[in-house]
Write a protein that holds these residues in place. Structure first.
Motif, PDB file in Angstrom:
ATOM      1  N   UNK A   5       0.842  -1.199   0.000  1.00 58.16           N
ATOM      2  CA  UNK A   5       0.000   0.000   0.000  1.00 58.16           C
ATOM      3  C   UNK A   5       0.877   1.249   0.000  1.00 58.16           C
ATOM      4  N   UNK A   6       1.880   1.265   0.880  1.00 55.79           N
ATOM      5  CA  UNK A   6       2.766   2.424   0.962  1.00 55.79           C
ATOM      6  C   UNK A   6       3.518   2.618  -0.355  1.00 55.79           C
ATOM      7  N   UNK A   7       4.050   1.539  -0.924  1.00 52.63           N
ATOM      8  CA  UNK A   7       4.755   1.657  -2.200  1.00 52.63           C
ATOM      9  C   UNK A   7       3.822   2.105  -3.323  1.00 52.63           C
ATOM     10  N   UNK A   9       1.452   4.198  -3.062  1.00 50.04           N
ATOM     11  CA  UNK A   9       1.144   5.628  -2.959  1.00 50.04           C
ATOM     12  C   UNK A   9       2.113   6.493  -3.758  1.00 50.04           C
ATOM     13  N   UNK A  10       3.223   5.922  -4.205  1.00 51.99           N
ATOM     14  CA  UNK A  10       4.163   6.723  -5.008  1.00 51.99           C
ATOM     15  C   UNK A  10       3.504   7.213  -6.290  1.00 51.99           C
ATOM     16  N   UNK A  11       2.432   6.536  -6.715  1.00 53.71           N
ATOM     17  CA  UNK A  11       1.751   6.950  -7.946  1.00 53.71           C
ATOM     18  C   UNK A  11       1.004   8.268  -7.789  1.00 53.71           C
ATOM     19  N   UNK A  12       0.879   8.748  -6.556  1.00 56.88           N
ATOM     20  CA  UNK A  12       0.291  10.063  -6.346  1.00 56.88           C
ATOM     21  C   UNK A  12       1.149  11.138  -7.015  1.00 56.88           C
ATOM     22  N   UNK A  13       2.429  10.825  -7.227  1.00 57.27           N
ATOM     23  CA  UNK A  13       3.349  11.756  -7.891  1.00 57.27           C
ATOM     24  C   UNK A  13       2.940  11.974  -9.349  1.00 57.27           C
ATOM     25  N   UNK A  14       2.092  11.122  -9.875  1.00 58.74           N
ATOM     26  CA  UNK A  14       1.591  11.347 -11.239  1.00 58.74           C
ATOM     27  C   UNK A  14       0.827  12.674 -11.336  1.00 58.74           C
ATOM     28  N   UNK A  15       0.247  13.120 -10.229  1.00 62.95           N
ATOM     29  CA  UNK A  15      -0.478  14.402 -10.257  1.00 62.95           C
ATOM     30  C   UNK A  15       0.457  15.568 -10.568  1.00 62.95           C
ATOM     31  N   UNK A  16       1.569  15.748  -9.839  1.00 65.97           N
ATOM     32  CA  UNK A  16       2.468  16.839 -10.235  1.00 65.97           C
ATOM     33  C   UNK A  16       3.160  16.591 -11.575  1.00 65.97           C
ATOM     34  N   UNK A  17       3.345  15.322 -11.952  1.00 65.84           N
ATOM     35  CA  UNK A  17       3.924  15.030 -13.268  1.00 65.84           C
ATOM     36  C   UNK A  17       2.984  15.547 -14.357  1.00 65.84           C
ATOM     37  N   UNK A  18       1.715  15.199 -14.242  1.00 64.17           N
ATOM     38  CA  UNK A  18       0.728  15.653 -15.236  1.00 64.17           C
ATOM     39  C   UNK A  18       0.585  17.172 -15.187  1.00 64.17           C
ATOM     40  N   UNK A  19       0.548  17.723 -13.958  1.00 61.11           N
ATOM     41  CA  UNK A  19       0.453  19.177 -13.831  1.00 61.11           C
ATOM     42  C   UNK A  19       1.633  19.887 -14.468  1.00 61.11           C
ATOM     43  N   UNK A  20       2.836  19.378 -14.234  1.00 64.48           N
ATOM     44  CA  UNK A  20       4.033  19.997 -14.829  1.00 64.48           C
ATOM     45  C   UNK A  20       4.021  19.879 -16.351  1.00 64.48           C
TER      46      UNK A  20
END
Length: 171
Positions: A5-7, A9-20
């Motif tokens: 589950x913790x590992x 959650x790293x996919x939450x970084x897709x939000x700033x990736x898409x935003x950038x």
């Protein structure tokens, strides 16, 4: 199970990736459109004077600055994706990121350039009435602080790289 589950959650970084990525695209398109509008204006209102050439130089630098910002946003998106999602991206050698520190260093570098260009534009457009000295002092202090942070980051990164290399015993 908790580890998965913790590992995950790293996919939450897709939000700033898409935003950038979105910000990068918007910034680059804006730069192109601003360049086209500026070129049309220059060709219809030709000013072959010293002040006209000064204006042209500042506009050119500011347009390049927009492209540079868009490129950095793209690099940040790639860097975050590379660091958190897929470390096996086929990136050019100059863009290989080993740590978050590398990404921060690239970002600090662009902030330094943006500050310098902004100050250059203020100097070129200075009318002699505003207090440009205070702006210069403030900009210089910010540039100095960012340069020191960037230098320390690179120095720390290089010492980490050196300590991870095997010893050369001369054999």
């Amino acid at each position: 199970m908790f580890t998965r589950i913790v590992l995950g959650t790293r996919y939450i970084i897709l939000l700033p990736v898409i935003g950038s990525l979105i910000l990068s695209i918007i910034t680059l398109i804006y730069g192109v459109l601003a360049g086209v509008v500026f070129a049309l204006h220059e060709f219809t209102h030709v000013d072959l004077t010293a002040s006209g050439s000064k204006f042209l130089a500042v506009e050119d630098i500011q347009l390049i600055d927009i492209f540079l910002l868009g490129t950095v946003l793209y690099i940040i998106a790639l860097g975050l994706y590379d660091l958190f999602i897929d470390a096996h991206l086929a990136l050019p050698s100059w863009l290989v990121l080993r740590s978050f520190e590398d990404l921060k260093s690239k970002l600090i570098g662009i902030i330094i350039v943006l500050l310098a260009v902004t100050f250059l534009a203020a100097v070129v457009n200075w009318n002699g009435k505003t207090d440009i000295f205070s702006l210069g002092i403030g900009t210089s202090l910010a540039l100095l602080a960012l340069s020191v942070v960037n230098w320390q980051t690179r120095k720390r990164q290089n010492s980490t790289d050196d300590s991870s290399k095997p010893e050369d015993n001369g054999a």
